[in-house]
Design a protein around this motif. Structure first.
Motif, PDB file in Angstrom:
ATOM      1  N   VAL A  27       0.859  -1.184   0.000  1.00  0.00           N
ATOM      2  CA  VAL A  27       0.000   0.000   0.000  1.00  0.00           C
ATOM      3  C   VAL A  27       0.893   1.232   0.000  1.00  0.00           C
ATOM      4  N   LYS A  28       0.712   2.098  -0.989  1.00  0.00           N
ATOM      5  CA  LYS A  28       1.463   3.350  -1.084  1.00  0.00           C
ATOM      6  C   LYS A  28       0.531   4.506  -0.749  1.00  0.00           C
ATOM      7  N   ALA A  29       1.003   5.410   0.095  1.00  0.00           N
ATOM      8  CA  ALA A  29       0.181   6.552   0.504  1.00  0.00           C
ATOM      9  C   ALA A  29      -0.299   7.358  -0.697  1.00  0.00           C
ATOM     10  N   ALA A  30       0.519   7.431  -1.733  1.00  0.00           N
ATOM     11  CA  ALA A  30       0.156   8.213  -2.920  1.00  0.00           C
ATOM     12  C   ALA A  30      -0.976   7.573  -3.720  1.00  0.00           C
ATOM     13  N   ILE A  38      -8.366  -1.423   3.473  1.00  0.00           N
ATOM     14  CA  ILE A  38      -7.137  -2.154   3.166  1.00  0.00           C
ATOM     15  C   ILE A  38      -7.222  -3.531   3.822  1.00  0.00           C
ATOM     16  N   ASP A  39      -6.825  -4.568   3.084  1.00  0.00           N
ATOM     17  CA  ASP A  39      -6.885  -5.930   3.624  1.00  0.00           C
ATOM     18  C   ASP A  39      -5.598  -6.331   4.339  1.00  0.00           C
ATOM     19  N   PHE A  40      -5.788  -7.007   5.463  1.00  0.00           N
ATOM     20  CA  PHE A  40      -4.733  -7.690   6.193  1.00  0.00           C
ATOM     21  C   PHE A  40      -5.168  -9.144   6.278  1.00  0.00           C
ATOM     22  N   VAL A  41      -4.248 -10.052   6.558  1.00  0.00           N
ATOM     23  CA  VAL A  41      -4.592 -11.454   6.745  1.00  0.00           C
ATOM     24  C   VAL A  41      -3.996 -11.950   8.051  1.00  0.00           C
ATOM     25  N   THR A  42      -4.674 -12.909   8.661  1.00  0.00           N
ATOM     26  CA  THR A  42      -4.159 -13.493   9.893  1.00  0.00           C
ATOM     27  C   THR A  42      -2.947 -14.364   9.556  1.00  0.00           C
ATOM     28  N   VAL A  43      -1.946 -14.313  10.416  1.00  0.00           N
ATOM     29  CA  VAL A  43      -0.697 -15.048  10.202  1.00  0.00           C
ATOM     30  C   VAL A  43      -0.826 -16.506  10.637  1.00  0.00           C
ATOM     31  N   SER A  44      -1.694 -16.755  11.618  1.00  0.00           N
ATOM     32  CA  SER A  44      -1.864 -18.111  12.130  1.00  0.00           C
ATOM     33  C   SER A  44      -3.319 -18.318  12.528  1.00  0.00           C
ATOM     34  N   PRO A  45      -3.727 -19.579  12.650  1.00  0.00           N
ATOM     35  CA  PRO A  45      -5.106 -19.819  13.102  1.00  0.00           C
ATOM     36  C   PRO A  45      -5.254 -19.449  14.569  1.00  0.00           C
ATOM     37  N   LEU A  46      -6.465 -19.175  14.987  1.00  0.00           N
ATOM     38  CA  LEU A  46      -6.735 -18.925  16.406  1.00  0.00           C
ATOM     39  C   LEU A  46      -7.468 -20.140  16.953  1.00  0.00           C
ATOM     40  N   THR A  47      -6.863 -20.767  17.955  1.00  0.00           N
ATOM     41  CA  THR A  47      -7.462 -21.929  18.600  1.00  0.00           C
ATOM     42  C   THR A  47      -7.758 -21.578  20.057  1.00  0.00           C
ATOM     43  N   VAL A  48      -9.002 -21.817  20.465  1.00  0.00           N
ATOM     44  CA  VAL A  48      -9.421 -21.567  21.839  1.00  0.00           C
ATOM     45  C   VAL A  48     -10.028 -22.866  22.368  1.00  0.00           C
ATOM     46  N   GLU A  49      -9.504 -23.320  23.499  1.00  0.00           N
ATOM     47  CA  GLU A  49      -9.986 -24.556  24.133  1.00  0.00           C
ATOM     48  C   GLU A  49     -10.024 -25.717  23.144  1.00  0.00           C
ATOM     49  N   GLY A  50      -8.998 -25.813  22.312  1.00  0.00           N
ATOM     50  CA  GLY A  50      -8.881 -26.920  21.367  1.00  0.00           C
ATOM     51  C   GLY A  50      -9.736 -26.802  20.118  1.00  0.00           C
ATOM     52  N   ARG A  51     -10.463 -25.704  19.967  1.00  0.00           N
ATOM     53  CA  ARG A  51     -11.319 -25.494  18.783  1.00  0.00           C
ATOM     54  C   ARG A  51     -10.766 -24.343  17.954  1.00  0.00           C
ATOM     55  N   THR A  58      -7.234 -15.627   7.167  1.00  0.00           N
ATOM     56  CA  THR A  58      -8.548 -14.982   7.278  1.00  0.00           C
ATOM     57  C   THR A  58      -8.369 -13.469   7.074  1.00  0.00           C
ATOM     58  N   ILE A  59      -9.249 -12.884   6.294  1.00  0.00           N
ATOM     59  CA  ILE A  59      -9.162 -11.459   5.955  1.00  0.00           C
ATOM     60  C   ILE A  59      -9.618 -10.591   7.132  1.00  0.00           C
ATOM     61  N   VAL A  60      -8.842  -9.542   7.387  1.00  0.00           N
ATOM     62  CA  VAL A  60      -9.160  -8.528   8.381  1.00  0.00           C
ATOM     63  C   VAL A  60      -9.099  -7.182   7.659  1.00  0.00           C
ATOM     64  N   LYS A  61     -10.095  -6.355   7.852  1.00  0.00           N
ATOM     65  CA  LYS A  61     -10.167  -5.066   7.151  1.00  0.00           C
ATOM     66  C   LYS A  61      -9.580  -3.935   7.999  1.00  0.00           C
ATOM     67  N   GLY A  62      -8.814  -3.079   7.339  1.00  0.00           N
ATOM     68  CA  GLY A  62      -8.304  -1.862   7.946  1.00  0.00           C
ATOM     69  C   GLY A  62      -8.827  -0.674   7.160  1.00  0.00           C
ATOM     70  N   LYS A  63      -8.835   0.496   7.774  1.00  0.00           N
ATOM     71  CA  LYS A  63      -9.357   1.700   7.122  1.00  0.00           C
ATOM     72  C   LYS A  63      -8.285   2.776   7.129  1.00  0.00           C
ATOM     73  N   VAL A  64      -8.038   3.390   5.971  1.00  0.00           N
ATOM     74  CA  VAL A  64      -7.037   4.447   5.858  1.00  0.00           C
ATOM     75  C   VAL A  64      -7.550   5.695   6.565  1.00  0.00           C
ATOM     76  N   SER A  82      -6.160   2.223  10.434  1.00  0.00           N
ATOM     77  CA  SER A  82      -6.763   1.734  11.675  1.00  0.00           C
ATOM     78  C   SER A  82      -7.362   0.351  11.436  1.00  0.00           C
ATOM     79  N   ILE A  83      -7.058  -0.572  12.348  1.00  0.00           N
ATOM     80  CA  ILE A  83      -7.659  -1.909  12.306  1.00  0.00           C
ATOM     81  C   ILE A  83      -8.541  -1.996  13.546  1.00  0.00           C
TER      82      ILE A  83
END
Length: 150
Positions: A27-30, A38-51, A58-64, A82-83
């Protein structure tokens, strides 16, 4: 007629959980405008209590919030994103504490002014561009306990 009750399994994603993210593209400011998503992606899965709540990628949205390109006389470029939240696979929103990505170019104003006094065309030296490369890493922190149903 019989009714079958299906018990949903629930887990709680705790406040303070760190979610590592990466920029999905360069992403370039210009090239972007305030308010653009703006799209970000998760680097690893999220596991809670074995699930597994969500998978890697997974896509995460950010806003300029700010996008300023570098200008003549050495002014640096600025990019602020901002995410605030992501939508989990079941539609539940997951909110983040103030997660802001700030990328700045280098300010060359002093150099441009000094050289501009000696050699006129040097006043047109631009600052460096603000650019967030693909893969740029940021950590988002979950702001409050969030219940997730499978």
């Amino acid at each position: 007629m019989s009714t079958i009750a299906i018990a949903q399994e629930k887990v709680v994603i705790k406040a303070g959980t760190i979610i590592p993210l990466q920029a999905a593209q360069t992403v370039k400011a210009a090239d972007v405008n305030e308010g653009q998503v703006i799209d970000f992606v998760t680097v690893s899965p999220l596991t809670v209590e074995g699930r597994t709540v969500f998978e890697r990628g997974t896509i995460v949205k950010g806003k300029v919030l700010e996008a300023s390109k570098s200008t003549i006389a050495g002014t640096k470029g600025r990019l602020v994103i901002s995410i605030q939240k992501m939508t989990l696979p079941n539609g539940t929103p997951l909110f983040f504490s103030d997660t802001t990505v700030r990328v700045y170019g280098k300010n060359k104003t002093p150099l441009a002014v000094v050289l501009g006094c000696l050699v006129w065309p040097c006043i047109f030296i631009p600052g460096t561009k603000a650019q967030m490369p693909q893969g740029y890493e940021v950590e988002a922190m979950v702001s409050s306990n969030t219940e997730y149903s499978f």
